[in-house]
Design a protein around this motif. Structure first.
Motif, mmCIF file in Angstrom:
data_model
loop_
_atom_site.group_PDB
_atom_site.id
_atom_site.type_symbol
_atom_site.label_atom_id
_atom_site.label_comp_id
_atom_site.label_asym_id
_atom_site.label_seq_id
_atom_site.Cartn_x
_atom_site.Cartn_y
_atom_site.Cartn_z
ATOM 1 N N GLY A 161 -1.048 -2.460 47.924
ATOM 2 C CA GLY A 161 -1.997 -1.518 47.343
ATOM 3 C C GLY A 161 -1.709 -0.064 47.656
ATOM 4 N N ARG A 162 -0.574 0.208 48.310
ATOM 5 C CA ARG A 162 -0.235 1.577 48.695
ATOM 6 C C ARG A 162 0.238 2.362 47.471
ATOM 7 N NH1 ARG A 162 4.490 3.421 51.254
ATOM 8 N NH2 ARG A 162 5.211 1.261 51.234
ATOM 9 N N GLU A 163 -0.135 3.645 47.432
ATOM 10 C CA GLU A 163 0.225 4.505 46.308
ATOM 11 C C GLU A 163 1.021 5.691 46.845
ATOM 12 O OE1 GLU A 163 -1.940 6.375 42.335
ATOM 13 O OE2 GLU A 163 -3.143 5.658 44.024
ATOM 14 N N GLU A 164 2.308 5.697 46.592
ATOM 15 C CA GLU A 164 3.172 6.758 47.093
ATOM 16 C C GLU A 164 3.098 7.990 46.201
ATOM 17 O OE1 GLU A 164 6.782 4.531 49.348
ATOM 18 O OE2 GLU A 164 6.791 4.384 47.163
ATOM 19 N N VAL A 165 3.393 9.143 46.808
ATOM 20 C CA VAL A 165 3.324 10.418 46.085
ATOM 21 C C VAL A 165 4.741 10.920 45.811
ATOM 22 C CG1 VAL A 165 2.482 12.790 46.138
ATOM 23 C CG2 VAL A 165 1.138 10.964 47.205
ATOM 24 N N PHE A 166 4.986 11.267 44.560
ATOM 25 C CA PHE A 166 6.268 11.815 44.141
ATOM 26 C C PHE A 166 6.054 13.236 43.633
ATOM 27 C CE2 PHE A 166 6.606 7.275 43.874
ATOM 28 C CZ PHE A 166 7.895 6.980 44.288
ATOM 29 N N GLY A 167 7.156 13.969 43.474
ATOM 30 C CA GLY A 167 7.025 15.345 43.005
ATOM 31 C C GLY A 167 8.207 15.797 42.166
ATOM 32 N N ILE A 168 7.925 16.747 41.262
ATOM 33 C CA ILE A 168 8.942 17.411 40.442
ATOM 34 C C ILE A 168 8.647 18.898 40.482
ATOM 35 C CG2 ILE A 168 9.865 17.753 38.114
ATOM 36 C CD1 ILE A 168 9.271 14.923 37.448
ATOM 37 N N ASN A 169 9.683 19.708 40.628
ATOM 38 C CA ASN A 169 9.526 21.160 40.613
ATOM 39 C C ASN A 169 8.934 21.599 39.271
ATOM 40 O OD1 ASN A 169 9.937 23.995 40.595
ATOM 41 N ND2 ASN A 169 11.709 23.790 41.917
ATOM 42 N N VAL A 170 7.901 22.442 39.307
ATOM 43 C CA VAL A 170 7.229 22.842 38.068
ATOM 44 C C VAL A 170 8.144 23.633 37.140
ATOM 45 C CG1 VAL A 170 4.948 22.842 39.122
ATOM 46 C CG2 VAL A 170 6.265 24.963 39.069
ATOM 47 N N PHE A 171 9.199 24.236 37.655
ATOM 48 C CA PHE A 171 10.113 24.971 36.800
ATOM 49 C C PHE A 171 10.741 24.076 35.741
ATOM 50 C CE2 PHE A 171 10.785 28.852 39.531
ATOM 51 C CZ PHE A 171 10.537 29.754 38.515
ATOM 52 N N LYS A 172 10.811 22.765 36.034
ATOM 53 C CA LYS A 172 11.446 21.841 35.103
ATOM 54 C C LYS A 172 10.480 21.307 34.048
ATOM 55 C CE LYS A 172 15.328 21.915 37.455
ATOM 56 N NZ LYS A 172 15.930 20.773 38.109
ATOM 57 N N ILE A 173 9.187 21.584 34.215
ATOM 58 C CA ILE A 173 8.175 20.943 33.375
ATOM 59 C C ILE A 173 7.827 21.810 32.172
ATOM 60 C CG2 ILE A 173 5.808 20.057 33.313
ATOM 61 C CD1 ILE A 173 6.118 19.515 36.344
ATOM 62 N N LYS A 174 7.877 21.182 30.986
ATOM 63 C CA LYS A 174 7.506 21.873 29.757
ATOM 64 C C LYS A 174 6.079 21.545 29.331
ATOM 65 C CE LYS A 174 10.249 23.838 27.668
ATOM 66 N NZ LYS A 174 10.677 25.255 27.756
ATOM 67 N N GLU A 175 5.641 20.318 29.618
ATOM 68 C CA GLU A 175 4.336 19.889 29.137
ATOM 69 C C GLU A 175 3.922 18.619 29.863
ATOM 70 O OE1 GLU A 175 2.272 19.258 24.715
ATOM 71 O OE2 GLU A 175 4.333 19.964 24.918
ATOM 72 N N VAL A 176 2.598 18.436 30.021
ATOM 73 C CA VAL A 176 2.036 17.205 30.572
ATOM 74 C C VAL A 176 0.983 16.713 29.590
ATOM 75 C CG1 VAL A 176 0.784 16.154 32.494
ATOM 76 C CG2 VAL A 176 2.432 17.988 32.949
ATOM 77 N N MET A 177 1.079 15.437 29.188
ATOM 78 C CA MET A 177 0.177 14.940 28.142
ATOM 79 C C MET A 177 -0.102 13.459 28.336
ATOM 80 S SD MET A 177 2.803 14.540 24.918
ATOM 81 C CE MET A 177 3.299 16.236 24.979
ATOM 82 N N ASN A 178 -1.131 12.973 27.658
ATOM 83 C CA ASN A 178 -1.337 11.540 27.578
ATOM 84 C C ASN A 178 -0.183 10.933 26.783
ATOM 85 O OD1 ASN A 178 -3.854 11.533 28.967
ATOM 86 N ND2 ASN A 178 -4.864 12.247 27.100
ATOM 87 N N VAL A 179 0.123 9.698 27.064
ATOM 88 C CA VAL A 179 1.293 9.068 26.440
ATOM 89 C C VAL A 179 1.087 8.958 24.932
ATOM 90 C CG1 VAL A 179 2.736 7.014 26.355
ATOM 91 C CG2 VAL A 179 1.809 7.791 28.545
ATOM 92 N N PRO A 180 1.973 9.578 24.130
ATOM 93 C CA PRO A 180 1.879 9.441 22.682
ATOM 94 C C PRO A 180 2.506 8.126 22.219
ATOM 95 C CG PRO A 180 3.729 10.842 23.238
ATOM 96 C CD PRO A 180 3.081 10.434 24.539
ATOM 97 N N GLU A 181 2.554 7.909 20.929
ATOM 98 C CA GLU A 181 3.190 6.695 20.401
ATOM 99 C C GLU A 181 4.691 6.729 20.689
ATOM 100 O OE1 GLU A 181 3.896 4.306 16.176
ATOM 101 O OE2 GLU A 181 2.710 6.158 16.239
ATOM 102 N N ILE A 182 5.179 5.650 21.260
ATOM 103 C CA ILE A 182 6.593 5.547 21.596
ATOM 104 C C ILE A 182 7.279 4.648 20.574
ATOM 105 C CG2 ILE A 182 8.273 4.805 23.331
ATOM 106 C CD1 ILE A 182 6.163 5.344 25.470
ATOM 107 N N VAL A 183 8.336 5.137 19.965
ATOM 108 C CA VAL A 183 9.118 4.341 19.021
ATOM 109 C C VAL A 183 10.176 3.588 19.820
ATOM 110 C CG1 VAL A 183 10.639 4.385 17.011
ATOM 111 C CG2 VAL A 183 8.737 6.016 17.181
ATOM 112 N N ARG A 184 10.079 2.284 19.809
ATOM 113 C CA ARG A 184 11.001 1.471 20.587
ATOM 114 C C ARG A 184 12.143 0.989 19.702
ATOM 115 N NH1 ARG A 184 7.865 0.844 25.146
ATOM 116 N NH2 ARG A 184 5.651 1.135 24.726
ATOM 117 N N ALA A 185 13.299 0.874 20.317
ATOM 118 C CA ALA A 185 14.491 0.463 19.581
ATOM 119 C C ALA A 185 15.275 -0.520 20.431
ATOM 120 C CB ALA A 185 15.361 1.686 19.256
ATOM 121 N N PRO A 186 16.066 -1.392 19.791
ATOM 122 C CA PRO A 186 16.874 -2.337 20.577
ATOM 123 C C PRO A 186 18.009 -1.631 21.309
ATOM 124 C CG PRO A 186 17.426 -2.472 18.242
ATOM 125 C CD PRO A 186 16.233 -1.559 18.345
ATOM 126 N N ASP A 187 18.518 -2.292 22.334
ATOM 127 C CA ASP A 187 19.693 -1.825 23.067
ATOM 128 C C ASP A 187 19.477 -0.472 23.744
ATOM 129 O OD1 ASP A 187 21.108 -4.108 22.200
ATOM 130 O OD2 ASP A 187 21.627 -3.096 20.316
#
Length: 325
Positions: free
Chosen positions: A34-60
């Motif tokens: 039940g442990r929840e680890e914390v990760f991080g990304i430098n904000v300079f790399k981030i363009k946008e944060v959003m709820n997950v939109p529709e993902i088009v899945r493809a084979p391979d």
């Protein structure tokens, strides 16, 4: 999400002060404890944060790549960090972090995002071997958040190498010609194992010698030691190292601070410094110039890196001895 991104936009002014802002996120609660680890990304790399939109899945699709999404006319891959980092969880990712690394846009699926945390690079450390080997060896740095525990900063370049295959063109090194008559020594600095491998191969293709460091603090200590050795031999530091190639984002001391220290120290001020980073915006280049960098080159472009190193060495009229046969 707009409030979070406004916070990100307002807090990117710390570059050059050996400080950074990190967006904290979770990949879910571990199924076993039940442990929840914390990760991080430098904000300079981030363009946008959003709820997950529709993902088009493809084979391979490569392992860890869920599919593609269309964002304002641009199609980008979606990488599931739960799978890449081997997090065993029942929690379904609900957030997409859109990032830009060296001109490439991609989305990272995460469980939740938390907040933006201000840190000093001196408090961001190289992880101990046991932690570095966790999550597929993708943790490049750690920092202690006190009561909240450790935040693990991911080596996103390694994530991209393993999922999108962005840096796998082996033939590119065959197209790099040796610098005739030159045997320069380059001190290169990067905390990413993937980046270090590419730099080393580029320098080898050029016929240059290399000295490696994994962060700015280690690079500074190496320069000071080389200066002491040179002085004992009646030489200058520049006789031992002809160029410094530095990443920007690194634990303990970032590339901006390293560059400023080099340029302000009379022992090293005549050694050219080239910044080598996946932060490729005009503001990052301008800040690099303000702290004294002689040039700036994007990461993971070996031919461009080779051409830039030759150019800078020529501009500084650096000629070294012929290579021994």
């Amino acid at each position: 999400m707009s409030t979070l991104m406004q916070s990100v936009d307002e807090r990117t002014s710390l570059a050059g002060a050996n400080r950074l802002e990190v967006l904290l996120f979770s990949l879910g609660r571990n199924r076993e404890d039940g442990r929840e680890e914390v990760f991080g990304i430098n904000v300079f790399k981030i363009k946008e944060v959003m709820n997950v939109p529709e993902i088009v899945r493809a084979p391979d699709m490569p392992t860890g790549v869920e599919g593609m999404v269309s964002l304002r006319g641009e199609t980008l891959p979606v990488i599931n960090l739960q799978k890449i980092c081997g997090v065993d969880t029942n929690d379904k990712p609900g957030i997409l972090i859109v990032t830009e690394y060296n001109r490439h846009l991609q989305g990272f699926l995460v469980y939740t995002v938390d907040s933006v945390e201000r840190m000093a690079w001196r408090d961001v450390k190289v992880p101990p071997p046991m932690m570095a080997n966790r999550h597929g060896g993708l943790v490049t740095a750690v920092s202690d958040l006190g009561d909240r525990g450790l935040v693990m900063i991911l080596d996103v370049e390694k994530v991209l190498a393993e999922t999108a295959g962005l840096f796998e063109d082996e033939h590119v090194f065959d197209e790099i010609s040796q610098a005739p008559g030159n045997e320069a020594t380059v001190l290169f600095v990067d905390d990413s194992a993937i980046a270090r491998k590419q730099i080393e191969r580029t320098l080898r293709a050029l016929g240059y010698h290399s000295i490696m460091a994994v962060n700015g603090q280690e690079a500074w200590e190496r320069l000071e030691k080389l200066s002491e050795e040179a002085e004992l031999a009646g030489q200058r530091a520049k006789d031992r190292v002809q160029l410094v190639l530095t990443d920007i984002e690194m634990p303990e001391m970032d590339g901006y601070v390293l560059t400023r220290k080099i340029k302000e120290d009379p022992r090293f001020s005549d050694i050219p410094v080239v910044m080598h980073s996946s932060l490729t915006t005009g503001s990052n280049r301008a800040l690099g110039a303000r702290v004294g960098s002689d040039d700036y080159v994007p990461k993971f472009e070996p031919r461009e890196l080779a051409a830039k190193l030759k150019k800078v060495l020529a501009e500084h009229d650096i000629h070294t001895t012929e290579k021994e046969s």
